[in-house]
Scaffold this active site. Sequence first.
Site, short mmCIF file in Angstrom:
data_model
loop_
_atom_site.label_atom_id
_atom_site.label_comp_id
_atom_site.label_asym_id
_atom_site.label_seq_id
_atom_site.Cartn_x
_atom_site.Cartn_y
_atom_site.Cartn_z
N ARG A 57 0.84 -1.21 0.00
CA ARG A 57 0.00 0.00 0.00
C ARG A 57 0.87 1.25 0.00
NH1 ARG A 57 -3.85 2.10 4.52
NH2 ARG A 57 -5.10 3.59 3.37
N HIS A 61 0.79 4.25 -2.80
CA HIS A 61 0.55 5.64 -2.42
C HIS A 61 1.74 6.53 -2.72
CE1 HIS A 61 -3.29 5.66 0.12
NE2 HIS A 61 -3.23 4.47 -0.45
N ASN A 89 -3.49 9.59 3.54
CA ASN A 89 -2.34 8.77 3.93
C ASN A 89 -2.23 8.53 5.42
OD1 ASN A 89 -1.36 8.26 1.35
ND2 ASN A 89 -0.04 10.08 1.32
N HIS A 189 -5.52 -6.24 -3.15
CA HIS A 189 -6.47 -6.40 -2.05
C HIS A 189 -6.61 -7.87 -1.64
CE1 HIS A 189 -8.78 -2.33 -2.58
NE2 HIS A 189 -7.51 -2.18 -2.27
#
Length: 316
Positions: A57, A61, A89, A189
């Site tokens: 993740r 990001h 975030n 995911h």
Amino acid sequence: MASLKSLSLLFLFFFTAQSRLTTNFYSKSCPRFLDIVRDTITNKQITNPTTAAAVTRLFFHDCFPNGCDASVLLSSTAFNTAERDSSINLSLPGDGFDVIVRAKTALELACPNTVSCSDIISVATRDLLITVGGPYYDVFLGRRDSRTSKSSLLTNLLPLPSTPISKIIQQFESKGFNVQEMVALSGAHSIGFSHCKEFVGRVGRNNTGYNPRFAVALKKACANYPKDPTISVFNDIMTPNKFDNMYYQNLKKGLGLLESDHGLYSDPRTRTFVDLYAKNQDLFFKDFARAMQKLSLYGIKTGRRGEIRRRCDAIN
């Protein structure tokens, strides 16, 4: 005609980016680079099994908004709010930041001022995904780290759990990723978890796509989330700690967690690829690996456009 021209420029960009980086960039300057990263992430993953999802993740990001330049790692100052402190975030898990700092500390001892934080993130992500069953892919090296990080530059650039699938498609296409690549990257995911606040508001509503029994279980699991906002649920309830194609099989059964997950199966543009990956894990792994490699080359900085940070949370 304009769209074809822009696509051609994007393909040229990715080709040029790859040509400036090499898989053996540190073979002479830091020969133990890969071993040090691998040892660090393995120890962390054993201690904290959610580390693989946390770093994956963090990688997304960092790379997706403005390129893979480790800008997400920089701390805010009295004069600037950095990316890591933007609202989107704030939920990034601490284990992701921690393992990158550990790897950087070990690398600075072995080969000072040599390895960029952005290269560490890219390799750590690949290696952690492998530890939980994901596919191998080559990581090209030689990135430099950004000298800036501004929260204000993230506006509308990252998908939210509640973002409609049409907008997510547009966000990916604006970065040069097609629908199939977007669906493949969504397979991240397969691991990790989401906090109740990100989905519980939709549970139980009509036509939201949730399996009825799953909706009841989610409501029960999240019953106390207003008092305890840390309560979370695995993104893949069937094989939560294994990277596989079960995520896509879950979507077909109404076992997706987020609005964006359900959108993948409700939109005909993306459903085709969900069905493909649900049936064929090898194809999913192949497409996911290719898309991750492409993402790792997006918006990179080389040469004087960046720096090698001594600490990942501060510019030199």
